[in-house]
Design a protein around this motif. Sequence first.
Motif, short mmCIF file in Angstrom:
data_model
loop_
_atom_site.label_atom_id
_atom_site.label_comp_id
_atom_site.label_asym_id
_atom_site.label_seq_id
_atom_site.Cartn_x
_atom_site.Cartn_y
_atom_site.Cartn_z
N UNK A 321 0.80 -1.24 -0.03
CA UNK A 321 0.10 0.10 -0.05
C UNK A 321 0.85 1.17 0.09
N UNK A 322 2.30 1.12 -0.22
CA UNK A 322 2.94 2.38 -0.07
C UNK A 322 3.79 2.50 -1.50
N UNK A 323 4.04 3.41 -1.80
CA UNK A 323 4.78 3.86 -3.09
C UNK A 323 6.39 3.92 -2.76
N UNK A 324 7.11 3.09 -3.53
CA UNK A 324 8.34 3.08 -3.17
C UNK A 324 9.27 3.40 -4.56
N UNK A 325 10.26 4.10 -4.40
CA UNK A 325 10.98 4.84 -5.31
C UNK A 325 12.64 4.44 -5.25
N UNK A 326 13.26 4.27 -6.17
CA UNK A 326 14.57 3.76 -6.33
C UNK A 326 15.27 4.98 -5.42
N UNK A 327 16.50 4.40 -4.97
CA UNK A 327 17.19 5.60 -4.17
C UNK A 327 18.13 6.18 -5.13
N UNK A 328 18.76 7.28 -4.60
CA UNK A 328 19.61 8.34 -5.61
C UNK A 328 20.70 7.48 -5.76
N UNK A 329 21.26 7.97 -7.00
CA UNK A 329 22.62 7.14 -7.57
C UNK A 329 23.65 8.11 -6.97
N UNK A 330 24.51 7.60 -6.11
CA UNK A 330 25.60 8.26 -5.41
C UNK A 330 26.73 8.47 -6.65
#
Length: 472
Positions: A321-330
């Motif tokens: 039920x939660x939207x998950x996004x990819x982490x930032x690219x270091x």
Amino acid sequence: MPQRAAFALILAIAAAPLALAAPPSDAPDGYAARWPLQLPADASLTRLPLPAEVLTRVQTADLRDLRVFNAAGQPVPLALDRSSPDTRAPAPAAIELPALPIMAAGQTVSAVSAGLSLRIEEGPQGRVVRLDDPSAAASAPPALVGALIDAREQKIALQGIELDVDWPAARPFTFRLHVGSDLRQWQPLGEVTAYRGADGVLTAPPHVALHSVTLQGRYLRLTWDAVPDDTVQLRGVRLLPEPPQAAPARVAAPLALPEGAARDARVLEWRLPFATPLAALDIRAAGPAALVPVRVLARQQREQPWTPLARHVVFSLTQDGQMRHSPALELGQAAWREWRVVADDSSPGFTEPPQVTAWFEPAQLVFVVSGPPPFTLAVGRADAPLARLPLNSLIPGYEAGAQGKLPVASLAAEAARPPASAAAVTTTVVEAQRDLRSWTLWAILLAGVLALGGMAWILARQLDKPRSAARE
């Protein structure tokens, strides 16, 4: 007279490219962006954390084009601080664990060794740890030779251990720590020599420094150098957890990709209007369900080939039920101007252009409030000379972290924008980017050549007139 005027015009046209190429003086009007500053009262030395709207106007990778000018147009002494601030939270409370005595029959403390075996006995008086030695006399009274601490449930990293112990005064006492998981094999962990005077004043506390050691699944064994008449009472130990360290707060700048940035569903390109190095790049896919493996490439200018930087997976997925996004690219500190994101051939690419955010490491200026107010922050000059000083030369008696105690300056209220309403940075299309200064120089040079040719033709005509008159 016409000849002198022609020569003067020729010299002026020839000198125009040189005048344009010469760097302007270090004055406020030589910088593309300027903001009035609001300074703390009665401060002779202050610091200015740099917001996104300033970092996105910088035109040098080392941030040398940052200046603070006073009302007389003079730059004030300043230094750039890019060190990470101390973001450690208060250390958690110490963990107290009881000590179990290690008894040995007829043995002095010096007899404790790795060859002796330990066993724990449960009784009405509690748990007692015994050291078995077959060579000991059965009739000898038991002696305290050490202590055992059960630390198997402790999962947190430790910065040190304090001993809650009493020992004979007026004599240095050495405590040794070992760790083991099975009460038979031990590895040294550390040792400390403690001392207290005859008056009971503690001059050397029994504290063993550790460096993020974890004791989970292991026992602690403590031993000490003593003689049979010594009385050592170890009540327990206090485990000192490492304070948690949060990542320094980075500065975010959303990027507004231009029309035409997407060549197709697989290739996305843009050019940044600033030179500040990027710590990370957040590429957020549009839509509730998207996953696109990508390659990220960069270059300084369009005449150069693209340099591969990293592979990344951009996703936006709904889970529980939660939207998950990819982490930032270091990226570390990537000072590239042109960027390209290429979707993998095995994916359908981007159905919509993703949302891109640039992240910067925090930075601040430390400067001397010298000269008449008001003061102005200026930035945005690619040929700015390096004019800042070492940080420790500005702060008398400098110690690490001293800059964090200075009063804080800020952009004036009419110039500052709240972080929540920060406007997206407008990027440009890679193909449309042109070096305006280079084109201007070429145009002036071409005009100069045409003007020189015209002047030469005029002079040749004027020189031919006397010759024609002489022939007549």
